[in-house]
Motif scaffolding. Sequence first.
Motif, mmCIF file in Angstrom:
data_model
loop_
_atom_site.group_PDB
_atom_site.id
_atom_site.type_symbol
_atom_site.label_atom_id
_atom_site.label_comp_id
_atom_site.label_asym_id
_atom_site.label_seq_id
_atom_site.Cartn_x
_atom_site.Cartn_y
_atom_site.Cartn_z
ATOM 1 N N CYS A 146 0.856 -1.188 0.000
ATOM 2 C CA CYS A 146 0.000 0.000 0.000
ATOM 3 C C CYS A 146 0.890 1.234 0.000
ATOM 4 N N MET A 147 0.255 2.370 -0.202
ATOM 5 C CA MET A 147 0.963 3.648 -0.191
ATOM 6 C C MET A 147 0.038 4.698 0.378
ATOM 7 N N VAL A 148 0.552 5.520 1.262
ATOM 8 C CA VAL A 148 -0.215 6.678 1.726
ATOM 9 C C VAL A 148 0.164 7.854 0.856
ATOM 10 N N GLY A 149 -0.824 8.378 0.122
ATOM 11 C CA GLY A 149 -0.607 9.553 -0.711
ATOM 12 C C GLY A 149 -1.138 10.797 -0.026
ATOM 13 N N PHE A 150 -0.681 11.940 -0.498
ATOM 14 C CA PHE A 150 -1.116 13.225 0.043
ATOM 15 C C PHE A 150 -1.631 14.096 -1.091
ATOM 16 N N LYS A 151 -2.531 15.002 -0.761
ATOM 17 C CA LYS A 151 -2.980 15.968 -1.750
ATOM 18 C C LYS A 151 -1.847 16.958 -2.018
ATOM 19 N N LEU A 152 -1.602 17.219 -3.275
ATOM 20 C CA LEU A 152 -0.470 18.051 -3.673
ATOM 21 C C LEU A 152 -0.444 19.373 -2.921
ATOM 22 N N LYS A 153 -1.600 20.000 -2.752
ATOM 23 C CA LYS A 153 -1.661 21.311 -2.092
ATOM 24 C C LYS A 153 -1.125 21.260 -0.662
ATOM 25 N N ASN A 154 -1.119 20.075 -0.076
ATOM 26 C CA ASN A 154 -0.639 19.924 1.297
ATOM 27 C C ASN A 154 0.847 19.579 1.383
ATOM 28 N N THR A 155 1.536 19.637 0.240
ATOM 29 C CA THR A 155 2.952 19.229 0.236
ATOM 30 C C THR A 155 3.892 20.240 -0.401
ATOM 31 N N VAL A 156 3.372 21.353 -0.914
ATOM 32 C CA VAL A 156 4.232 22.318 -1.616
ATOM 33 C C VAL A 156 4.802 23.336 -0.629
ATOM 34 N N THR A 157 5.780 24.102 -1.094
ATOM 35 C CA THR A 157 6.415 25.117 -0.257
ATOM 36 C C THR A 157 6.510 26.427 -1.021
ATOM 37 N N GLU A 158 6.482 27.520 -0.292
ATOM 38 C CA GLU A 158 6.643 28.851 -0.885
ATOM 39 C C GLU A 158 8.110 29.158 -1.194
ATOM 40 N N ASN A 159 9.002 28.294 -0.760
ATOM 41 C CA ASN A 159 10.424 28.621 -0.798
ATOM 42 C C ASN A 159 11.193 28.017 -1.962
ATOM 43 N N GLY A 160 10.485 27.426 -2.920
ATOM 44 C CA GLY A 160 11.168 26.857 -4.075
ATOM 45 C C GLY A 160 10.370 25.727 -4.697
ATOM 46 N N TYR A 161 10.963 25.085 -5.683
ATOM 47 C CA TYR A 161 10.323 23.949 -6.340
ATOM 48 C C TYR A 161 10.428 22.693 -5.465
ATOM 49 N N VAL A 162 9.460 21.792 -5.671
ATOM 50 C CA VAL A 162 9.535 20.472 -5.043
ATOM 51 C C VAL A 162 9.392 19.405 -6.118
ATOM 52 N N SER A 163 9.896 18.212 -5.834
ATOM 53 C CA SER A 163 9.712 17.057 -6.707
ATOM 54 C C SER A 163 8.649 16.166 -6.084
ATOM 55 N N ARG A 164 7.693 15.749 -6.887
ATOM 56 C CA ARG A 164 6.613 14.916 -6.382
ATOM 57 C C ARG A 164 6.279 13.827 -7.391
ATOM 58 N N GLY A 165 5.932 12.660 -6.896
ATOM 59 C CA GLY A 165 5.455 11.578 -7.736
ATOM 60 C C GLY A 165 3.951 11.677 -7.877
ATOM 61 N N VAL A 166 3.475 12.076 -9.055
ATOM 62 C CA VAL A 166 2.038 12.253 -9.303
ATOM 63 C C VAL A 166 1.416 10.892 -9.585
ATOM 64 N N GLU B 256 6.948 11.084 -12.063
ATOM 65 C CA GLU B 256 7.771 12.026 -11.304
ATOM 66 C C GLU B 256 7.790 13.404 -11.973
ATOM 67 N N HIS B 257 7.427 14.423 -11.193
ATOM 68 C CA HIS B 257 7.526 15.820 -11.621
ATOM 69 C C HIS B 257 8.577 16.479 -10.732
ATOM 70 N N THR B 258 9.626 17.004 -11.328
ATOM 71 C CA THR B 258 10.757 17.494 -10.545
ATOM 72 C C THR B 258 10.697 18.971 -10.199
ATOM 73 N N LYS B 259 9.800 19.724 -10.832
ATOM 74 C CA LYS B 259 9.707 21.164 -10.548
ATOM 75 C C LYS B 259 8.251 21.580 -10.431
ATOM 76 N N ILE B 260 7.740 21.569 -9.189
ATOM 77 C CA ILE B 260 6.368 22.010 -8.913
ATOM 78 C C ILE B 260 6.441 23.174 -7.937
ATOM 79 N N ASP B 261 5.728 24.269 -8.259
ATOM 80 C CA ASP B 261 5.780 25.430 -7.373
ATOM 81 C C ASP B 261 4.595 25.439 -6.410
ATOM 82 N N SER B 262 4.487 26.487 -5.613
ATOM 83 C CA SER B 262 3.462 26.555 -4.562
ATOM 84 C C SER B 262 2.054 26.688 -5.115
ATOM 85 N N ASP B 263 1.921 27.041 -6.396
ATOM 86 C CA ASP B 263 0.609 27.135 -7.039
ATOM 87 C C ASP B 263 0.255 25.859 -7.799
ATOM 88 N N CYS B 264 1.061 24.827 -7.602
ATOM 89 C CA CYS B 264 0.859 23.524 -8.254
ATOM 90 C C CYS B 264 1.114 23.573 -9.755
#
Length: 289
Positions: free
Chosen positions: A143-163, A176-184
């Motif tokens: 199994c995997m616990v996933g999170f809603k993207l809006k609950n994982t971003v930061t105002e301080n730069g890009y994040v990498s997330r597995g969509v 895999e998305h390697t550059k996601i900003d705070s506005d998704c």
Amino acid sequence: MDKTLVVMAAGMGSRFGGLKQVAAVGPNGEAILDFSVYDAKRAGFTKIVFVIKHAIEEEFKATVGARVEKQLPVEYVFQELNALPKGFTVPEGREKPWGTGHAVLCCKGVVKTPFAVINADDFYGASAYQKIAEGLENADGYCMVGFKLKNTVTENGYVSRGVCTVENGLLVDVDEHTKIDSDCKFVKEDGSVGQLSPDTVVSMNMWGFTPDLFDFLEDGFKRFLTKQGTELKSEFYLPLLVDELLKSGKKTARVLVAEDKWYGVTYKEDMPDVVGAIKTLCDQGKYIF
């Protein structure tokens, strides 16, 4: 049912700058790991296995390890470059670790129960541990616990997330998305941009498995080394091995979506937000050490 929490703590935190596994975030100097273990214990986990490197062993055991050992039994395994199957050697000039798949493989022989895998420096929240503990009670255990993207971003730069692509509650694909900003919004390697829904389910490396995973990992790691083992920066990623198992039909993995906000220190500038959020939770009485 006994359940083990495997904590990947070998990384040194290059973007953060320092040993963030032991960075104090709690009111009394607790690290994120202290809260992770607290939540895991409440969810029914019975053992902790830390994956670390010998280079951080002394500091890690003297700080986080000493505190965690008061809550649950602890074992340590070491992810070192030379921890390779027979017949393989470390290529000259290689310094980069072999990746998350290798980190978990290092636990073979130590982890013998259904187990969860987490990052040491991620604050997942109590409900996430409850969900993955329940998921491990399932017969196949993946199994995997996933999170809603809006609950994982930061105002301080890009994040990498597995969509994640999810169908009928099962994981189909992780892109895999390697550059996601705070506005998704995201930027691809070719410079093109796109927009993701804030409610998009993303992987934060919180997985649940049964011990049969180790045989799959061992086989996959040997194939990886045969193909890419001479490359100095190639990595054997846990999600890629899971993806291979899903697409081949050998395994399925249920997706359990957490409603909590995820907190992590990707950048030094994230630290005040993490400290503030954890203080609020402690003030509310959700964590009492």
